[in-house]
Scaffold this motif. Sequence first.
Motif, PDB file in Angstrom:
ATOM      1  N   VAL A 122       4.192  66.720  17.530  1.00 54.44           N
ATOM      2  CA  VAL A 122       5.648  66.651  17.421  1.00 54.44           C
ATOM      3  C   VAL A 122       6.157  65.933  18.657  1.00 54.44           C
ATOM      4  CG1 VAL A 122       7.787  68.009  17.347  1.00 54.44           C
ATOM      5  CG2 VAL A 122       5.802  68.768  16.047  1.00 54.44           C
ATOM      6  N   GLU A 123       6.987  64.922  18.466  1.00 55.35           N
ATOM      7  CA  GLU A 123       7.493  64.177  19.619  1.00 55.35           C
ATOM      8  C   GLU A 123       8.941  64.497  19.949  1.00 55.35           C
ATOM      9  OE1 GLU A 123       9.126  59.821  18.440  1.00 55.35           O
ATOM     10  OE2 GLU A 123       6.970  60.017  18.492  1.00 55.35           O
ATOM     11  N   LEU A 124       9.639  65.193  19.041  1.00 61.46           N
ATOM     12  CA  LEU A 124      11.052  65.481  19.276  1.00 61.46           C
ATOM     13  C   LEU A 124      11.482  66.706  18.487  1.00 61.46           C
ATOM     14  CD1 LEU A 124      13.873  64.516  20.402  1.00 61.46           C
ATOM     15  CD2 LEU A 124      14.110  63.238  18.259  1.00 61.46           C
ATOM     16  N   PHE A 125      12.243  67.573  19.159  1.00 63.36           N
ATOM     17  CA  PHE A 125      12.938  68.662  18.470  1.00 63.36           C
ATOM     18  C   PHE A 125      14.377  68.202  18.271  1.00 63.36           C
ATOM     19  CE2 PHE A 125       9.811  71.506  20.737  1.00 63.36           C
ATOM     20  CZ  PHE A 125       9.135  71.908  19.595  1.00 63.36           C
ATOM     21  N   LEU A 126      14.834  68.253  17.052  1.00 64.20           N
ATOM     22  CA  LEU A 126      16.193  67.869  16.704  1.00 64.20           C
ATOM     23  C   LEU A 126      16.923  69.148  16.331  1.00 64.20           C
ATOM     24  CD1 LEU A 126      17.810  65.239  16.303  1.00 64.20           C
ATOM     25  CD2 LEU A 126      17.122  65.316  13.916  1.00 64.20           C
ATOM     26  N   VAL A 127      17.913  69.525  17.130  1.00 63.30           N
ATOM     27  CA  VAL A 127      18.595  70.800  16.929  1.00 63.30           C
ATOM     28  C   VAL A 127      20.035  70.545  16.519  1.00 63.30           C
ATOM     29  CG1 VAL A 127      19.263  72.990  18.009  1.00 63.30           C
ATOM     30  CG2 VAL A 127      17.107  71.889  18.646  1.00 63.30           C
ATOM     31  N   GLY A 128      20.439  71.192  15.429  1.00 60.85           N
ATOM     32  CA  GLY A 128      21.798  71.049  14.939  1.00 60.85           C
ATOM     33  C   GLY A 128      22.812  71.521  15.968  1.00 60.85           C
ATOM     34  N   GLU A 129      23.906  70.782  16.063  1.00 63.34           N
ATOM     35  CA  GLU A 129      24.983  71.113  16.990  1.00 63.34           C
ATOM     36  C   GLU A 129      26.237  71.417  16.166  1.00 63.34           C
ATOM     37  OE1 GLU A 129      26.901  69.341  21.089  1.00 63.34           O
ATOM     38  OE2 GLU A 129      25.877  67.972  19.734  1.00 63.34           O
ATOM     39  N   PRO A 130      26.561  72.704  16.019  1.00 63.02           N
ATOM     40  CA  PRO A 130      27.714  73.074  15.202  1.00 63.02           C
ATOM     41  C   PRO A 130      29.028  72.784  15.930  1.00 63.02           C
ATOM     42  CG  PRO A 130      26.710  75.029  16.136  1.00 63.02           C
ATOM     43  CD  PRO A 130      25.855  73.863  16.542  1.00 63.02           C
ATOM     44  N   LYS A 131      29.905  72.068  15.231  1.00 63.51           N
ATOM     45  CA  LYS A 131      31.195  71.703  15.826  1.00 63.51           C
ATOM     46  C   LYS A 131      32.330  72.040  14.873  1.00 63.51           C
ATOM     47  CE  LYS A 131      29.532  67.846  18.615  1.00 63.51           C
ATOM     48  NZ  LYS A 131      29.763  66.461  18.980  1.00 63.51           N
ATOM     49  N   GLN A 132      33.493  72.259  15.480  1.00 62.59           N
ATOM     50  CA  GLN A 132      34.719  72.456  14.705  1.00 62.59           C
ATOM     51  C   GLN A 132      35.231  71.089  14.259  1.00 62.59           C
ATOM     52  OE1 GLN A 132      35.778  75.450  14.031  1.00 62.59           O
ATOM     53  NE2 GLN A 132      34.750  76.687  15.573  1.00 62.59           N
ATOM     54  N   MET A 133      36.225  71.082  13.416  1.00 64.75           N
ATOM     55  CA  MET A 133      36.798  69.821  12.949  1.00 64.75           C
ATOM     56  C   MET A 133      37.410  69.008  14.090  1.00 64.75           C
ATOM     57  SD  MET A 133      35.963  69.524   9.905  1.00 64.75           S
ATOM     58  CE  MET A 133      36.882  68.040   9.579  1.00 64.75           C
TER      59      MET A 133
END
Length: 136
Positions: free
Chosen positions: A50-61
């Motif tokens: 695995v070369e990268l962890f991609l983590v979701g970034e929760p944002k408001q509108m």
Amino acid sequence: MARILAIDYGMKRTGLAVTDDFQIIASGLTTVNTKELLPFLKNYIEKEKVELFLVGEPKQMDNTPSESEALILPFLKKLEALIPNIPIKRIDERFTSKMAFQTMIDSGLKKNQRKNKALVDEISATLILQSYLYSK
């Protein structure tokens, strides 16, 4: 090349998706109980490159961080400490849960199957990963 692993972090469950070795196709991997996430990731990278962890970034509108970001930041610190040699990149995850649910409807899943929140989390991680691959 190595895989990219996407993480849709949740309080109870975390959806995971991964690319193929050539980083062309995003596929759902699994959904893991969040308490077991770090050991799962450690075990996974011992078996797969695995070369990268991609983590979701929760944002408001309005582009400000959502409330769940407060749960994700401590996880990121633990992940970085446990697996320091794999970089972490964040990606906007707005609407992924709604898009995942719509994907389930579009693919013909019955109402009973659409109640499977673990599947929603896994599909959300796949959508996050697919979005990143399109942007590359």
